[in-house]
Design an enzyme around this catalytic site. Structure first.
Site, PDB file in Angstrom:
ATOM      1  N   HIS A  32     -40.776  15.478 -13.434  1.00  0.00           N
ATOM      2  CA  HIS A  32     -40.559  14.147 -14.007  1.00  0.00           C
ATOM      3  C   HIS A  32     -41.892  13.449 -14.275  1.00  0.00           C
ATOM      4  CE1 HIS A  32     -36.267  13.875 -12.087  1.00  0.00           C
ATOM      5  NE2 HIS A  32     -36.425  14.910 -12.885  1.00  0.00           N
ATOM      6  N   SER A  69     -35.023  17.601 -17.757  1.00  0.00           N
ATOM      7  CA  SER A  69     -35.504  16.238 -17.600  1.00  0.00           C
ATOM      8  C   SER A  69     -37.012  16.086 -17.607  1.00  0.00           C
ATOM      9  CB  SER A  69     -34.921  15.605 -16.331  1.00  0.00           C
ATOM     10  OG  SER A  69     -35.344  16.304 -15.205  1.00  0.00           O
TER      11      SER A  69
END
Length: 224
Positions: free
Chosen positions: A204, A149
């Site tokens: 992230h 991610s």
């Protein structure tokens, strides 16, 4: 979603025409690699491959270890450099994998439509590296980090950058950006709580920022 793991156990085509075969092949290839690796690790966990510590071995050699940026000894030459990408092909279980692969196709198709396969690849890999870099700078523990991610938040960053650019006025752009940032913060807070603090939010953040910058640099103009 990227987890902090534990070892205890150009041809960009014209916008608006959809992904071409090369783009779909890249998405499929990324999926096959991630799924294949995780299935092998699950088989190892279940003792089906005759190597019960396969997941631990894979994390030791492929996860992102902040300590390797300091004074830890690498397991093999080049591990410190390689881990900036290899971590993105490892996951923390089938649920982690499934969420990331669904997100990959959702964001990936939209990104491919805007910039084509090769610019997509540059954004994806660049965001993975950027996410790992920020994690290495900000992580407070020595836990390893795995998951795609960082790259996925990079795709989100690129898409949001393009949406910002496509707003008709500065006021609309600022309003849009504020809503987008609040949404991303809410998602990260929710995941942090659900994962009992094991969410690597630093990855992230780094992936998102890298994706935003690369998205602007590689943009081909408004999509349909």
């Amino acid at each position: 979603m990227t987890w902090r793991a534990s070892l205890m156990i150009d041809r960009g085509g014209p916008a608006g025409h959809g992904p071409d075969r090369a783009g779909l092949a890249i998405l499929a290839g990324l999926t096959v690699i991630c799924v294949g690796v995780e299935l092998a690790l699950v088989a190892g966990d279940e003792g089906l491959l005759g190597r019960p510590r396969l997941r631990g071995w894979a994390y030791e050699h492929g996860a992102f270890w902040p300590g390797l940026l300091r004074d830890w000894q690498a397991n093999y030459p080049g591990q410190t450099e390689a881990m900036f990408l290899t971590y993105a092909f490892l996951h923390g279980g089938l649920g982690h994998l499934a969420l990331n692969m669904v997100t990959l196709w959702s964001l990936g198709l939209a990104t491919l439509e805007r910039v084509g396969p090769w610019r997509f690849s540059a954004i994806y890999l660049g965001a993975a590296v950027g996410g790992a870099g920020v994690f290495g700078l900000l992580a407070q523990s020595g836990q390893p980090m795995v998951g795609a991610s960082g790259a996925l938040f990079g795709l989100a960053g690129a898409l949001l950058a393009w949406m910002w650019e496509d707003q008709p006025t500065l006021r609309d752009a600022l309003r849009f950006a504020g809503r987008a940032v609040l949404l991303l913060l809410a998602v990260n807070v929710a995941l942090h709580v659900l994962l009992a603090g094991q969410l690597a939010w630093q990855t992230h953040l780094g992936g998102f920022l890298a994706g935003w910058v690369l998205g602007i640099a590689l943009d081909q103009g408004p999509a349909r």
